[in-house]
Scaffold this motif. Structure first.
Motif, PDB file in Angstrom:
ATOM      1  N   LEU A   1    -168.545  51.747 -46.328  1.00  0.00           N
ATOM      2  CA  LEU A   1    -168.398  52.429 -47.620  1.00  0.00           C
ATOM      3  C   LEU A   1    -167.029  53.081 -47.743  1.00  0.00           C
ATOM      4  O   LEU A   1    -166.393  53.021 -48.805  1.00  0.00           O
ATOM      5  CB  LEU A   1    -169.502  53.477 -47.777  1.00  0.00           C
ATOM      6  CG  LEU A   1    -170.940  52.940 -47.886  1.00  0.00           C
ATOM      7  CD1 LEU A   1    -171.926  54.100 -48.013  1.00  0.00           C
ATOM      8  CD2 LEU A   1    -171.092  51.996 -49.062  1.00  0.00           C
TER       9      LEU A   1
ATOM     10  N   ASN B   1    -164.375  50.358 -48.189  1.00  0.00           N
ATOM     11  CA  ASN B   1    -164.421  49.828 -49.550  1.00  0.00           C
ATOM     12  C   ASN B   1    -163.804  50.809 -50.544  1.00  0.00           C
ATOM     13  O   ASN B   1    -163.079  50.413 -51.462  1.00  0.00           O
ATOM     14  CB  ASN B   1    -165.870  49.530 -49.927  1.00  0.00           C
ATOM     15  CG  ASN B   1    -165.977  48.826 -51.270  1.00  0.00           C
ATOM     16  OD1 ASN B   1    -165.638  47.659 -51.397  1.00  0.00           O
ATOM     17  ND2 ASN B   1    -166.460  49.543 -52.272  1.00  0.00           N
TER      18      ASN B   1
ATOM     19  N   ARG C   1    -172.062  45.376 -60.068  1.00  0.00           N
ATOM     20  CA  ARG C   1    -173.130  46.264 -59.611  1.00  0.00           C
ATOM     21  C   ARG C   1    -174.379  45.459 -59.229  1.00  0.00           C
ATOM     22  O   ARG C   1    -175.040  45.761 -58.227  1.00  0.00           O
ATOM     23  CB  ARG C   1    -173.477  47.276 -60.706  1.00  0.00           C
ATOM     24  CG  ARG C   1    -172.374  48.287 -60.990  1.00  0.00           C
ATOM     25  CD  ARG C   1    -172.793  49.241 -62.098  1.00  0.00           C
ATOM     26  NE  ARG C   1    -171.696  50.087 -62.518  1.00  0.00           N
ATOM     27  CZ  ARG C   1    -171.377  51.238 -61.937  1.00  0.00           C
ATOM     28  NH1 ARG C   1    -172.114  51.673 -60.918  1.00  0.00           N
ATOM     29  NH2 ARG C   1    -170.364  51.962 -62.366  1.00  0.00           N
TER      30      ARG C   1
ATOM     31  N   LEU D   1    -176.961  44.750 -50.898  1.00  0.00           N
ATOM     32  CA  LEU D   1    -177.470  45.925 -50.196  1.00  0.00           C
ATOM     33  C   LEU D   1    -178.965  45.834 -49.932  1.00  0.00           C
ATOM     34  O   LEU D   1    -179.484  46.535 -49.056  1.00  0.00           O
ATOM     35  CB  LEU D   1    -177.169  47.190 -51.010  1.00  0.00           C
ATOM     36  CG  LEU D   1    -175.704  47.608 -51.078  1.00  0.00           C
ATOM     37  CD1 LEU D   1    -175.528  48.771 -52.050  1.00  0.00           C
ATOM     38  CD2 LEU D   1    -175.187  47.984 -49.698  1.00  0.00           C
TER      39      LEU D   1
ATOM     40  N   PHE E   1    -170.994  44.989 -47.995  1.00  0.00           N
ATOM     41  CA  PHE E   1    -172.319  45.339 -48.513  1.00  0.00           C
ATOM     42  C   PHE E   1    -173.414  44.562 -47.793  1.00  0.00           C
ATOM     43  O   PHE E   1    -174.520  45.078 -47.600  1.00  0.00           O
ATOM     44  CB  PHE E   1    -172.384  45.071 -50.014  1.00  0.00           C
ATOM     45  CG  PHE E   1    -171.556  46.029 -50.835  1.00  0.00           C
ATOM     46  CD1 PHE E   1    -171.270  47.294 -50.364  1.00  0.00           C
ATOM     47  CD2 PHE E   1    -171.077  45.662 -52.094  1.00  0.00           C
ATOM     48  CE1 PHE E   1    -170.505  48.188 -51.110  1.00  0.00           C
ATOM     49  CE2 PHE E   1    -170.318  46.547 -52.848  1.00  0.00           C
ATOM     50  CZ  PHE E   1    -170.031  47.808 -52.345  1.00  0.00           C
TER      51      PHE E   1
ATOM     52  N   ALA F   1    -178.824  52.560 -48.998  1.00  0.00           N
ATOM     53  CA  ALA F   1    -177.478  52.656 -49.566  1.00  0.00           C
ATOM     54  C   ALA F   1    -177.516  52.248 -51.027  1.00  0.00           C
ATOM     55  O   ALA F   1    -178.283  51.365 -51.414  1.00  0.00           O
ATOM     56  CB  ALA F   1    -176.496  51.781 -48.795  1.00  0.00           C
ATOM     57  N   ASP F   2    -176.678  52.909 -51.828  1.00  0.00           N
ATOM     58  CA  ASP F   2    -176.651  52.631 -53.270  1.00  0.00           C
ATOM     59  C   ASP F   2    -175.228  52.836 -53.779  1.00  0.00           C
ATOM     60  O   ASP F   2    -174.551  53.802 -53.390  1.00  0.00           O
ATOM     61  CB  ASP F   2    -177.616  53.557 -54.011  1.00  0.00           C
ATOM     62  CG  ASP F   2    -177.589  53.318 -55.505  1.00  0.00           C
ATOM     63  OD1 ASP F   2    -178.177  52.331 -55.967  1.00  0.00           O
ATOM     64  OD2 ASP F   2    -176.958  54.127 -56.223  1.00  0.00           O
ATOM     65  N   VAL F   3    -174.753  51.946 -54.651  1.00  0.00           N
ATOM     66  CA  VAL F   3    -173.398  52.049 -55.200  1.00  0.00           C
ATOM     67  C   VAL F   3    -173.410  51.892 -56.714  1.00  0.00           C
ATOM     68  O   VAL F   3    -172.404  51.507 -57.308  1.00  0.00           O
ATOM     69  CB  VAL F   3    -172.469  50.990 -54.570  1.00  0.00           C
ATOM     70  CG1 VAL F   3    -172.236  51.261 -53.092  1.00  0.00           C
ATOM     71  CG2 VAL F   3    -173.032  49.585 -54.766  1.00  0.00           C
TER      72      VAL F   3
ATOM     73  N   VAL G   1    -166.324  54.808 -58.210  1.00  0.00           N
ATOM     74  CA  VAL G   1    -167.652  54.468 -57.717  1.00  0.00           C
ATOM     75  C   VAL G   1    -168.157  55.591 -56.819  1.00  0.00           C
ATOM     76  O   VAL G   1    -167.410  56.122 -56.002  1.00  0.00           O
ATOM     77  CB  VAL G   1    -167.630  53.137 -56.936  1.00  0.00           C
ATOM     78  CG1 VAL G   1    -168.990  52.842 -56.326  1.00  0.00           C
ATOM     79  CG2 VAL G   1    -167.207  52.004 -57.857  1.00  0.00           C
ATOM     80  N   ARG G   2    -169.402  55.945 -56.990  1.00  0.00           N
ATOM     81  CA  ARG G   2    -170.061  56.885 -56.074  1.00  0.00           C
ATOM     82  C   ARG G   2    -171.034  56.084 -55.206  1.00  0.00           C
ATOM     83  O   ARG G   2    -172.014  55.528 -55.697  1.00  0.00           O
ATOM     84  CB  ARG G   2    -170.801  57.981 -56.823  1.00  0.00           C
ATOM     85  CG  ARG G   2    -171.866  58.674 -55.979  1.00  0.00           C
ATOM     86  CD  ARG G   2    -172.358  59.960 -56.595  1.00  0.00           C
ATOM     87  NE  ARG G   2    -171.430  61.058 -56.358  1.00  0.00           N
ATOM     88  CZ  ARG G   2    -171.704  62.353 -56.605  1.00  0.00           C
ATOM     89  NH1 ARG G   2    -172.888  62.674 -57.114  1.00  0.00           N
ATOM     90  NH2 ARG G   2    -170.819  63.294 -56.354  1.00  0.00           N
ATOM     91  N   ALA G   3    -170.740  56.026 -53.917  1.00  0.00           N
ATOM     92  CA  ALA G   3    -171.629  55.386 -52.958  1.00  0.00           C
ATOM     93  C   ALA G   3    -172.491  56.455 -52.306  1.00  0.00           C
ATOM     94  O   ALA G   3    -171.994  57.521 -51.927  1.00  0.00           O
ATOM     95  CB  ALA G   3    -170.831  54.632 -51.900  1.00  0.00           C
TER      96      ALA G   3
END
Length: 443
Positions: free
Chosen positions: A239, A242, A278, A285, A304, A318-320, A329-331
């Motif tokens: 993360l 990236n 996305r 993911l 990912f 995990a979420d992006v 982007v908020r991971a």
């Protein structure tokens, strides 16, 4: 005379009736023949139309359907439409059933071939990675031993740190490939704090000075179970890598506590992802399958997929799909409470102190003790684990409040950060059990 006329009249009438009946019968016979001829003509036309439809269908299946199936099944192209029957009247007929059988056979043939190739390729890749990873671990241990013999802040010590950083990045590259081939990360760690996990992930990327970690004792000093320390560290490294690769400026890391566990937020100020990106990221993911080496398009876009494999295996998420406050982007990395640890026990703390005392009294570590043909002596500060494999020591438990030498230095001071990272690197490396030849993962 009258009788003769009557007889003639009767005979003429009978002949007329017979003639009329014959004419009528002949007419009916001609009509029947005409009807039968028209029916036969219709049947011939229908048969010709059926043959033409079959020819069209066969041509459609060979020239359109089969190439589309090969694109989707064998080449892995997504979005390619696979047409069905061209003639609707053939649906459910033996022709339709035969086409479905051919499709199924093609799918099975491609799947079996791909699995055999993939299994052989993954096995070969894992064997190569095991050897390379072992040699890099030995190299890193030698560098750390050399760093311990020279004071911090010197040019030589800084060059050793830079070399250790490069080795660490190379090890991470091997780890991500190893994970995608269905293996474990190849490294077993002792229980570590969240802060150590964040700083370890931070130290595995090239632009580590751009990462700003908001440290809070309440979350930073929480212990994670050793079994998941390395998988979470690898996922967080992906993360961070990236975020720094697709943005400029600072990347902010913050850990927040929730009722179900902790969330590690990674916010960047780059361009946000579009809907397709996305969706693709969410798909990777969430995937659980191992890497299909026959369909890999871009090996540089597998971060990912690495996270997805680790998340499904070890129980974090995990979420992006969110947007950061900076517009990028908020991971989010969600760590459930079930993965929290307890830190070293009193016995391990005593063993740590005893090993430290032995380390101070032992002779300096000589070059070649780890290399083939050396004296075979176990290097200082390394404990022999089960099976005679070298194993890093656990360190003493930390207090709730961090001491000044453990607080990360500001990222805008490269020299101070490098010195702090060196101290933290030695601390983290002392928690690791390096997997050498023949080592197996510990669940």
């Amino acid at each position: 005379m009258l009788d003769s006329q009557v007889t003639v009249t009767v005979l003429l009438g009978a002949g007329l009736v017979a003639t009329s009946a014959g004419l009528i019968a002949e007419t009916r016979s001609k009509r029947a023949l005409a009807v039968r001829g028209a029916s036969a003509e219709k049947q011939r036309a229908a048969a010709a139309a059926h043959v033409a439809a079959l020819e069209t269908e066969v041509r459609q299946f060979a020239e359109v359907t089969m190439p589309a199936l090969v694109d989707v099944i064998a080449r892995g192209y997504r979005g390619v439409p696979v047409p069905g029957l061209h003639q609707e009247q053939l649906v459910g007929t033996p022709v339709d059933l035969a086409h479905q059988a051919v499709r199924q056979i093609l799918q099975e043939a491609v799947a079996v071939t791909r699995e055999r190739i993939g299994r052989a390729a993954r096995s070969s890749v894992r064997d190569i990675i095991d050897e390379a990873q072992t040699r890099l671990h030995r190299c890193q241990m030698s560098v750390l031993q050399e760093m311990e013999r020279h004071p911090d802040g010197t040019a030589y010590h800084q060059s050793l740190m830079n070399f250790d950083h490069l080795v660490t990045q190379a090890l991470h590259t091997l780890q991500r490939t190893r994970i995608l081939t269905g293996s474990w990360p190849g490294l077993q760690r002792a229980d570590c704090t969240v802060r150590e996990v964040v700083e370890s992930a931070r130290g595995r990327i090239s632009d580590y000075l751009r990462v700003s970690y908001t440290y809070e004792p309440g979350t930073g000093e929480t212990w994670l179970e050793g079994r998941v320390v390395e998988p979470i560290t690898v996922a967080l490294t992906e993360l961070l890598s990236n975020a720094t690769a697709y943005s400029e400026g600072k990347v902010y890391v913050e850990v927040q506590a929730f009722q179900t566990g902790f969330c590690v937020f990674v916010d960047d100020g780059g361009l946000s992802m579009n809907g397709f990106q996305r969706e693709e990221a969410a798909r990777q993911l969430a995937q659980r399958e191992v890497l299909d080496v026959t369909t890999v398009r871009d090996s540089g876009q597998l971060g990912f997929a690495v996270i997805g494999r680790l998340a499904s295996e070890y129980g974090f998420v995990a979420d992006v799909t969110s947007t950061s406050p900076q517009g990028g982007v908020r991971a989010v990395l969600r760590i459930p409470r079930e993965l929290f640890g307890h830190g070293p026990s009193d016995v391990e703390i005593q063993a740590e102190r005893h090993a430290a005392m032995v380390h101070t009294t032992e002779a300096p570590f000589t070059e070649g003790s780890l290399s083939p043909g050396g004296d075979g002596r176990t290097p200082p500060a390394v404990i022999t684990g089960p099976g005679g494999l070298p194993m890093r020591r656990r360190r003493a438990a930390r207090t709730a409040e961090p001491t000044p030498d453990r607080v990360p230095a500001p990222a805008d001071d490269p020299d101070a950060f490098s010195a702090g990272l060196a101290h933290l690197g030695r601390t983290i490396h002392d928690t690791e059990q390096h997997a050498f030849e023949g080592d197996q993962p510990h669940d």
